[in-house]
Write a protein that holds these residues in place. Sequence first.
Motif: not given
Length: 1011
Positions: A844-856, A899-907
């Motif tokens: 769930g750490w990626w949910a806040d900030g990642s543009d690629a999170w499915s729940g968003r 946002n950039a760090a969370k999205t890239l890390g998540h992907l």
Amino acid sequence: MKFIKPAWVMHNDSAEKESKKRLSIFSIHVHPDGSRIATGGLDAKIRIWSTKPILHETSQEIGVPPQHLSTLTMHTGPVLTVRWAYSGKWLASGSDDAIVMIWDLDPTGGGKVWGSDEVNVEAWKALKRLPGHESDVTDLAWSPDDRYLASVGLDSMVIVWCGLSLQQLIRLESHQGFVKGVCWDPVGEFLATQSDDKTVKIWRTTDWGLEASIDKPFRESPGSTFFRRLSWSPDGAHITASNAMNNKGAVFVAAVIARRTWTSEISLVGHENTVEVAAYNPHIFLRNPEAPVATSNICSVVALGADDRSVSVWQTKSARPLIVARNVFERQILDLSWSFDGLTLYACSSDGSIAVFDFKVDELEGIAPTSIQQTYLQKFGFKPPPIPTRFLQAPPPSQHQHQHHQHGMSVSAVPQAQDGFGTPVPAHANGTVNQLIARRGGKKRIKPTFLGSLTTPTNMSGGMSASSYGPPSSTQQTMSGPGHPGSRYDQSQSYDAAAANAIRLPPPPMQSVNQGLHAHAHPHSGHASQHQSQHPNQWAPPPVPYASTALPFYVPPPGPGEQMDQPTNHDGYTSSTMDDSMMGGGVPTIDAYGPDGAGMTGKGRRKAGEMDVDAPRGRARTLGGDRVRDGNGPGVVRELGGGGNGVEGAGLVGLGGANIRAGGTGREHVLGVPSVKTYLSVRVETSEDLLEGSNFDDGRPTEVVFMTGKQTQWLDYLHSPVIALAATNVFCAVAMADGSLNVYSHTGRKMMLTMTLTAPISFLEAAKAHLMAVTASGDLSVWNVKTQKAVFPPTSILPLFVQPGTTVVNVCVRVNGAPIINLSTGVAHSYDPALMSWVRISEGWWADGSDAWSGRQRSANNAASRGIIAILEAGISELQQTTADERAPEGVERPQWWNAAKTLGHLEERQGAARLLDSPGEFKLSLLQYARKLADEGFRGKAEELIKELFGPVYWRPYKEEKWDPMVAGMSKRDLLREVLLVFVRSKTLAKLGMDWQDSLRRSAAEDNSG
């Protein structure tokens, strides 16, 4: 030829009254009678339009019939494909919501569309919802006799449905990429599909085995197209497939694949960008109309639509196209559809518009009557196999016939009830089917309503009446008049025979809705006769040994306070509930043994006690096969005591209740153990078979039974109470309270020695050939039952429980043996044997900030249709909504690069998880999202490192370089690199980098080919 582009055919946001923004139209299809077209769009809606106002200016000016007939709104995602059945009675649609929907006309409906100012002149209601895909449904195709419906999607699956009962017949799983196109052989012998794995696969309809896989024309094709829609020629001789390349990827073509040899020696060259769709004219053409019908005298007409915004029409006897229409649209062309008279071609585009090419008869030289095609196809001598009787159970016909009389329609203008393959049958039964009704809050309720009929076949073996095929008799009239604006043939010609055999829908009302007058339907000026003559050239399947009739499936309305559900079938056999008063007398059920009704009771139901007596004499003897399930079932299920160790709170396996006990050490039981119950059961995946376990408190031994319907296939007696079961189409597993574990084949043979685990089972899961067990002491083991080996040494899950009060939400095992442990902390773990360590695959750490999170991006239900990682993210999103939300409080400012760090890390984490869990579709999706994010941010260093990782050694050769693996997640790294480079080339920041590496990749490929 007349070119028409009706501006009023569009999809937009109907909730905004002033909105004129066009939304993409992904699919278009013409009704067999030519009176309507259906379109599917980005607005998640299907719209049905009259064709007469499109083809005739006078009709458009006076507003008769109405231009827009209906809006269908049950899908929750963009509608990617719409296809009318050949009978004309049903409309099938596939959507981004992973659902196939079947629609039927309700003559009593109509009125204002909920949530907008639109008015439905016609009411098309959802007849049946077909779940089965795990991702977007990209294409659909009815077989020419409506025997089957095929659907394909981004889950790499091909699903074949019974065209009568709409039950799932089979899933074909050989594709290794998104499947984006499907078509049927007009002979009925084969099914063709096209995928992003750069193959066209040919499937046999006799056994659904793979006949051929063609990859040569597609090896250099781009994988970034919306669709790969292919088409089969009406003479059965060729398939024209889209998205092919010649000259090592330098020339965009459509590949023509020959029947039987399955090779492509011919290409249609000329388009300047990828060909998205191919569509054959439904008629065959004669090179010399005066010469006899022979293979050498037959040709076809095919239309192509491409990303260069152009449409071309080809006749196979000529090396040049008949017409090329350039810059027809502002964006790429996504679908094409010919009218059944073969004279009108419809096209749609992602720019939200459609275009129509209306030909004259003399412009398409040599067009032949449908009867010639049907006679010609007999030369193949193909006999379709019977459909298994278990798939032929169908809901009842509706009351449409007498309702049409109340609305001023003639009987001939009303869709007759059909046997599923075109043969009219009497519609004398009333009944209800379940209709999905959208409600606020995203939920749905189910109510009974009268809809179109799914009626019973006259021929239970799957054969079809001869009257279902061939040209109309002399008593039939051709399409003409207000209801059929697209036809221009007189009665002396039979070019429209296919449409004449189709279900005739009522014509659009001839009174304009805007005039405020009472609209009513007028009968057709011409209609198909109910009696067809036996034409000597009619194509009909061979006769079957006997025919019988099945009970219509009647769903009684719910009583006060009851939930409307489908009747539950506990015995594994097809069964129905019916009201004799509704049917006007008794109707026999499916005769399983023969026309004499052997083995049937007077009411048409099979007696349980007669199973062994009346069974065929040659049936093999099995262990326990003479024992029949008690008709009363297992009765009340009771707990007989605690689990293997008596841990309190047991029985919570799979329900999120396995709690870690504080202070657990050594082999102490730290997880809950299922309680011992009198009865347990589990259904074998992809079948109706059951594995059952029974425990007794009266001294009888514990037993495990494998059931097919009411028939015992095998049984075994156990030394300890059974507490957990698992079953796949490969094996069955039984866990006992003393920590023992048995694994059986489907014949009851032990596949491995009884295993003694460190403690009783807490979780038992299975997938394909893999079995996973988590014991109460926290040890996890995974075995490959086929090879009879452990995937990795037993490992403990206790290191995952760092936070106090952590619980296991659920566990599962992937088909490749990768375990998944989902915890209440919002973190999902798997074990990586290569690293010999637990790894985080989602959190769930990626949910806040990642543009690629499915729940968003989607609701949880839709996210679950995207793949295993999206399922995990959807579950974590739901968990965080019901527990403490980890997102920052309002007003807390995030760092600049958050946002950039969370999205890239998540992907990056997603790509690693997709590799580990063997989810190639999600790996490719995450990789391309990652590439787009790098391009958006302009991170050249990361982009170059990614390129080098996928490119590998410059002088790498297969079998000569062992240090670099050219494959990742089952896909070629360099093929993936081509698509990544396309993303970079189109960006503003990394275009030069992308072009330089494209040149390097091209040179490397040339050297590989020359070497």
